[in-house]
Motif scaffolding. Structure first.
Motif, short mmCIF file in Angstrom:
data_model
loop_
_atom_site.label_atom_id
_atom_site.label_comp_id
_atom_site.label_asym_id
_atom_site.label_seq_id
_atom_site.Cartn_x
_atom_site.Cartn_y
_atom_site.Cartn_z
N GLY A 180 0.81 -1.21 0.00
CA GLY A 180 0.00 0.00 0.00
C GLY A 180 0.85 1.26 0.00
O GLY A 180 0.49 2.27 -0.61
N THR A 181 1.98 1.21 0.68
CA THR A 181 2.85 2.38 0.75
C THR A 181 3.34 2.78 -0.65
O THR A 181 3.30 3.95 -1.02
CB THR A 181 4.05 2.10 1.68
OG1 THR A 181 3.55 1.84 3.00
CG2 THR A 181 5.01 3.27 1.72
N ASP B 141 -6.36 6.32 -0.31
CA ASP B 141 -5.60 5.28 0.36
C ASP B 141 -6.58 4.20 0.80
O ASP B 141 -7.19 4.29 1.87
CB ASP B 141 -4.83 5.86 1.55
CG ASP B 141 -4.04 4.79 2.30
OD1 ASP B 141 -4.12 3.61 1.91
OD2 ASP B 141 -3.35 5.14 3.26
N LYS C 86 -3.53 -7.66 2.57
CA LYS C 86 -4.53 -7.40 3.61
C LYS C 86 -5.80 -8.18 3.30
O LYS C 86 -5.86 -9.36 3.62
CB LYS C 86 -4.74 -5.89 3.74
CG LYS C 86 -3.50 -5.22 4.34
CD LYS C 86 -3.69 -3.77 4.70
CE LYS C 86 -2.46 -3.23 5.44
NZ LYS C 86 -2.54 -1.80 5.69
C1 LIG Z 1 -1.63 -0.88 5.87
C2 LIG Z 1 -1.92 0.48 5.41
C3 LIG Z 1 -1.10 1.13 4.49
C4 LIG Z 1 0.24 0.60 4.07
O1 LIG Z 1 0.16 -0.53 3.39
P1 LIG Z 1 1.42 -1.47 3.28
O2 LIG Z 1 0.89 -2.48 2.32
O3 LIG Z 1 1.71 -1.97 4.64
O4 LIG Z 1 2.54 -0.66 2.71
C5 LIG Z 1 -1.48 2.36 4.01
N1 LIG Z 1 -2.60 2.93 4.43
C6 LIG Z 1 -3.41 2.36 5.31
C7 LIG Z 1 -4.66 3.07 5.72
C8 LIG Z 1 -3.10 1.11 5.84
O5 LIG Z 1 -3.91 0.56 6.76
#
Ligand SMILES: *Cc1c(COP(=O)(O)O)cnc(C)c1O
Length: 395
Positions: A93-94, A199, A231
């Motif tokens: 996600g990052t 996001d 996730k």
């Molecule tokens: C987990 C999360 C991220 C980051 O995702 P990663 O896959 O760990 O890099 C970004 N935004 C939110 C809201 C998250 O819960």
């Protein structure tokens, strides 16, 4: 120091044992617990590298075909027309957030990034990396951005392009920033230059599969969205997807002769194996299978709220969220159950694969700790009802 094969295997066995043991009490982080990817193991002895733009492709050792199918699946789910679809499989996600805001900066180099104080920690790092100015907006008690504060901030920074990063589920409380309300604020301030990134690490996939959930898709004029693959979807390797409009991609695209493709991604060499993981998930489950998983999660969320209420443990949950916010338990429980905690709250997340048995076990532990430290009686959210001032009132 060389290890014999036997020693090596013993180390791996004991590591595996420890990790399996931990996974049995893992309810504080949003990872799908239904993983079944052993059939993909032959691919682990190949160097699969998806370097370059999946939509340009080349005949290297890659999984571009599957990557395009993954992106097309999400494009369809998120109402992005086929001929304006672009995206790629990220390493999480990052990276998706970084890509979205990078694209935004290329479109509006003098833009200011607005996001709420409960946004993921990656946002602060990303604006620093991109050299962008940012404005962090206070939140409401449920974790959602405070729209009137956003309005004030945008007013005070008139004439700057507005880059908004909306939370489609905050990490701690699962609060969803309302896209319509954000857009109202933009209209009200007659902002002519804006970019809306979402996001959607956890809820980006879940909301489109829920009835009566707020809409977060390209049909409501968002510009990009980042979703984590490890996730809700479930992957043994961190990964994710980022989607945007093809019409924007020229902003970040560079031709590189020797990879026979365009460099339009954040990473150069990219993991082609996790592409297969995501591809297998969508092929096996499809929209219907994923929808069923969402329903299971929401049912388990209601169940968890109910049993917490029965033991009078303060608990609360945002609508359309499977993140149950609870009063922080004692440290040994936080450690055992891997509970993400902040200030006086912790949360449990009802991900696919977490059944009643695990929840009941957790509740037993809470109950035991409570007999040592009595709590006052508290009231709780009933199904579908949003409390005015949830966290502040309950905890
Ligand atoms: C987990 C999360 C991220 C980051 O995702 P990663 O896959 O760990 O890099 C970004 N935004 C939110 C809201 C998250 O819960």
């Amino acid at each position: 120091m060389n290890e014999s094969n036997l020693e090596l295997q013993q180390h791996l066995n004991s590591l595996h044992f420890d990790l399996v043991k931990k996974s049995e009490t893992y309810i504080g982080y949003p990872n799908c617990q239904l993983l079944d990817f052993e059939n993909l193991s032959p691919f682990l002895n190949l160097t699969i590298n998806n370097v370059g733009d999946p939509f340009v492709g080349n005949n290297g050792m890659n999984t571009f075909t599957q990557e395009k199918e993954v992106i097309e699946f999400f494009g369809h789910l998120l109402k992005l027309e086929q001929d304006d679809l672009w995206g790629y499989v990220t390493n999480g996600g990052t990276e998706g957030n970084l890509f979205g805001l990078y694209l935004a900066r290329e479109q509006f180099p003098d833009g200011v990034v607005f996001f709420s104080e409960e946004s993921h920690y990656s946002l602060k790092k990303i604006v620093k990396m991109l050299g962008l100015k940012c404005c962090v907006i206070p939140t409401q008690p449920n974790g959602e951005i405070d729209y009137s504060e956003l309005d004030r901030a945008i007013k005070s920074l008139k004439h700057y392009p507005v880059i908004l990063s909306a939370n489609i589920g905050t990490t701690m409380k699962g609060a969803i920033d309302d896209i319509k309300k954000l857009q109202c604020v933009l209209q009200k301030n007659q902002v002519s230059r804006s970019y809306l990134h979402c996001d959607g690490a956890l809820f980006g996939v879940m909301l489109p599969l829920m009835e009566e959930a707020p809409r977060v898709d390209f049909g409501c004029a968002i510009d990009s969205i980042a979703i984590s693959g490890h996730k809700f979807l479930g992957s043994p390797i961190p990964c994710g997807v980022v989607l945007t409009r093809k019409s924007k991609i020229h902003l970040v695209q560079n031709a590189v002769e020797y990879i026979k493709s365009f460099d339009s991604t954040v990473s150069g060499s990219r993991d082609g194996f996790s592409v297969l993981v995501l591809w297998q998930v969508i092929k096996k489950l499809g929209v219907q299978g994923l929808t069923d998983r969402v329903l299971d999660c929401m049912e388990m969320t209601e169940y968890t709220l109910k049993v917490l209420r029965q033991i009078s443990w303060p608990a609360w949950c945002n609508p359309h969220s499977n993140i149950v916010v609870i009063k922080k338990p004692p440290v040994p429980l936080i450690e055992k159950w891997h509970l993400a905690s902040e200030d006086n709250i912790s949360h449990v997340i009802l991900m696919p694969g977490i059944g009643r048995e695990k929840v009941d076990h957790f509740i037993q532990d809470l109950k035991k700790s409570k007999s040592r430290q009595p709590l006052q009686n508290l009231t709780f959210r009933s199904k579908g009802e949003v409390h005015e001032n949830p966290i502040a009132n309950y905890l």
